[in-house]
Enzyme design. Structure first.
Site, PDB file in Angstrom:
ATOM      1  N   THR A  25       0.829  -1.110   0.028  1.00 34.74           N
ATOM      2  CA  THR A  25       0.147   0.080   0.017  1.00 34.74           C
ATOM      3  C   THR A  25       0.876   1.093  -0.115  1.00 34.74           C
ATOM      4  O   THR A  25       2.080   1.185   0.125  1.00 34.74           O
ATOM      5  CB  THR A  25      -1.030   0.065   0.965  1.00 34.74           C
ATOM      6  OG1 THR A  25      -0.087  -0.026   2.290  1.00 34.74           O
ATOM      7  CG2 THR A  25      -1.794  -1.225   1.211  1.00 34.74           C
ATOM      8  N   ASP A  26       0.293   2.352  -0.332  1.00 32.99           N
ATOM      9  CA  ASP A  26       0.930   3.799  -0.219  1.00 32.99           C
ATOM     10  C   ASP A  26       0.536   4.142   1.228  1.00 32.99           C
ATOM     11  O   ASP A  26      -0.041   3.515   1.855  1.00 32.99           O
ATOM     12  CB  ASP A  26       0.274   4.671  -1.357  1.00 32.99           C
ATOM     13  CG  ASP A  26      -1.104   4.877  -1.409  1.00 32.99           C
ATOM     14  OD1 ASP A  26      -1.686   4.608  -0.193  1.00 32.99           O
ATOM     15  OD2 ASP A  26      -1.708   5.382  -2.215  1.00 32.99           O
ATOM     16  N   PHE A  27       0.934   5.302   1.333  1.00 32.95           N
ATOM     17  CA  PHE A  27       1.080   5.923   2.772  1.00 32.95           C
ATOM     18  C   PHE A  27      -0.792   6.069   3.246  1.00 32.95           C
ATOM     19  O   PHE A  27      -1.018   6.200   4.576  1.00 32.95           O
ATOM     20  CB  PHE A  27       1.056   7.577   2.846  1.00 32.95           C
ATOM     21  CG  PHE A  27       0.351   8.456   1.912  1.00 32.95           C
ATOM     22  CD1 PHE A  27      -0.547   9.251   2.461  1.00 32.95           C
ATOM     23  CD2 PHE A  27       0.701   8.508   0.468  1.00 32.95           C
ATOM     24  CE1 PHE A  27      -1.331  10.016   1.491  1.00 32.95           C
ATOM     25  CE2 PHE A  27       0.051   9.343  -0.358  1.00 32.95           C
ATOM     26  CZ  PHE A  27      -0.976  10.177   0.258  1.00 32.95           C
ATOM     27  N   SER A  28      -1.748   6.076   2.375  1.00 30.97           N
ATOM     28  CA  SER A  28      -3.080   6.151   2.618  1.00 30.97           C
ATOM     29  C   SER A  28      -3.867   4.852   3.002  1.00 30.97           C
ATOM     30  O   SER A  28      -4.994   4.653   3.460  1.00 30.97           O
ATOM     31  CB  SER A  28      -3.878   6.955   1.696  1.00 30.97           C
ATOM     32  OG  SER A  28      -3.930   5.926   0.477  1.00 30.97           O
ATOM     33  N   VAL A  30      -4.044   2.650   0.766  1.00 33.33           N
ATOM     34  CA  VAL A  30      -4.571   1.919  -0.805  1.00 33.33           C
ATOM     35  C   VAL A  30      -3.593   1.441  -1.335  1.00 33.33           C
ATOM     36  O   VAL A  30      -2.177   1.857  -1.512  1.00 33.33           O
ATOM     37  CB  VAL A  30      -5.437   3.177  -1.285  1.00 33.33           C
ATOM     38  CG1 VAL A  30      -5.660   2.643  -2.877  1.00 33.33           C
ATOM     39  CG2 VAL A  30      -6.410   3.603  -0.714  1.00 33.33           C
TER      40      VAL A  30
END
Length: 150
Positions: A25-28, A30
């Site tokens: 995932t990315d920082f969010s 997602v």
């Protein structure tokens, strides 16, 4: 061979379950778009594996001359995001077997909702990267007649 790790063959192709981890995932939270390529690759590899076509065996000449599969073209539609801890189903099916290529349709789903659709054109190549004909035994395992013209 651990079939549980390799997914399962279905009436239309293959299905592999994968969980989304923090690293995907990315920082969010997602799934980062490039990680879907990893999930799709795992689906294609296990689809071949359950048909008795292992990458090591291909390169060692287990079906005649040494060969490999290389992705030549990929079209991807990102429809909905996956999130951390989701359990995804990666579906793979052959749509075309040619003399030196395979076209696969792949989908990634979460709880029945389609997140990603991909059309993947895979070339059959020699160890030095040159195109070569698909061995009859490989085509037969994937449901084709073997050595058809492109």
């Amino acid at each position: 061979m651990d079939h549980e790790l390799s997914g399962r063959l279905t009436d239309t192709g293959h299905s592999l379950r994968v969980r989304v981890y923090f690293e995907d995932t990315d920082f969010s939270g997602v799934v980062y778009h490039a990680r879907y390529l990893h999930f799709l690759e795992r689906g294609r590899t296990d689809y071949l594996r359950l048909h008795g076509i292992g990458h090591r065996e291909l390169m060692a000449g287990g079906f005649g001359e040494p060969m490999a599969f290389a992705v030549r073209r990929m079209e991807i539609d990102f429809l909905r995001p996956a999130r951390i801890d989701d359990v995804l189903d990666v579906e793979t099916r052959t749509t075309l077997l040619g003399g030196a290529r395979v076209v696969l349709d792949q989908r990634i789903l979460c709880e029945g909702a389609v997140l990603v659709e991909a059309k993947v054109k895979v070339a059959v190549i020699s160890p030095d990267g040159r195109p070569r004909r698909m061995p009859k035994a490989v085509a037969e395992r994937l449901g084709g007649p073997g050595d058809p013209s492109d």
